[in-house]
Design a protein around this motif. Sequence first.
Motif, mmCIF file in Angstrom:
data_model
loop_
_atom_site.group_PDB
_atom_site.id
_atom_site.type_symbol
_atom_site.label_atom_id
_atom_site.label_comp_id
_atom_site.label_asym_id
_atom_site.label_seq_id
_atom_site.Cartn_x
_atom_site.Cartn_y
_atom_site.Cartn_z
ATOM 1 N N PRO A 196 6.240 -45.187 -7.934
ATOM 2 C CA PRO A 196 5.143 -45.100 -8.920
ATOM 3 C C PRO A 196 5.685 -44.987 -10.344
ATOM 4 N N GLN A 235 0.001 -48.114 -13.542
ATOM 5 C CA GLN A 235 -0.264 -48.033 -12.113
ATOM 6 C C GLN A 235 -1.719 -47.638 -11.883
ATOM 7 N N GLN A 254 0.480 -53.203 -9.697
ATOM 8 C CA GLN A 254 0.876 -52.746 -11.028
ATOM 9 C C GLN A 254 0.312 -53.695 -12.079
#
Length: 426
Positions: free
Chosen positions: A42, A101, A391
Amino acid sequence: MSDRDFALLGLRPDASLEEVRIAYARAVNRYRRHLARGNPLPIEKLEAMRQASRRLLGAADLPPPAPRPKAMLPPLDVTLPGTNQAAPPSSPDAAQPPVSQPEFRGQGTEYFRIWLVNLLLTLLTLGLYSAWAKVRREQYFHRHLLLDGSAFDYHGQPRTILRGRLLLLPLLLLSNLGEAFPLLQVLGTLAFMLALPWLLVQSLRFRAHNLSYRGLRFAFAGTYREAVPLYLGHGLLVGLSLGFYLPAFLRQQKAFVARNLRYGRIDAQFNATVRDFYLALRLPLLLWGGLVLLALLIALTGIGEGGLAAALLAPLATLLFLLLRPWLQVVGSNLFWTHLQLGETRFVSHQTLPGFLKLSLGNSLLTLLTLGLYWPYARIRLARYRAEHLQVINAAALATATAAAGQDVAAFGSEAAEGLDLGIGL
């Protein structure tokens, strides 16, 4: 200076400046290794560590050169002790567009209560409440999906959806009558084939029109004239080619959706080629080709007399078809998002077939064992999986979009597509 910043970097509160720099460089290198393997970590965690490093280095008793913000940046070209791998430079002058994200914040227990109320009210009203149930469901999932701190929203109206579902009843009645009247069934099939492209276009228009981000609506500009050769022409080629045209058909579908998608006045672009889809689906195509050759071999040699062919081919075909749908979902999602560009904003999708199969099989098994009660939790897990594997590059550019004039879109196409389980969406 905060102990939390040290803890975020895995350091003691008395760590030196050099240890701070090395800890952050290690984090960057770890992110690069995962990215190279196609399983990136992440981006929020890396960004949090970057900010912690800035605060710790900026709080040091050092003469601050001007401008101060650049002096606070940790030097990412640090070479780690014992390695020859340097972290990539990250100065603002040479920085790449920021990567965001998406975050899905829905909770299974919370959605379970909404789902249970929707189910009970739908049963008590003999299905009439289903339109309101759909709006509550769509609003929950969209409002809990955040990008750069802003949530999406769904604006469908229950009464409009209910009217669309009532208009669907004649289609269902016609299909049932067709079983008793063969001629009527043939006419109904032809009518359905001609109506299918229109239903798909209307469905995409309705869904896009009722989806917004930061107060701006999406839109879909595809037409029936474009959809007819796509779904009837290219769709027919899939059957005539024994399925080997499927990757090209899938590419045409994704391109049709992407190139007609708009956010405000920003038009989307799609740059995936047919070759990209064939390469991504080469393994299932090889397996399918092997199955077709095996069937031809059995037919030509006569080995399959006495039901041996069916006993041999049926399990293999069943297994391949069970794998084909999730395979197409993963490949379709990855290629659609990775080759989609919305103005200056781009996307990267990195779903994997093993991960998606594990999630799907787990959801199906738990839903079966709980007699359907796990279904809301399965929906939450799927939404979170999709968000975690997407993303968005340069999401801030979406803030430059301006509103476009729109018009109300009827829900009939969307409800017909959903009712007939056509499985399309944005």
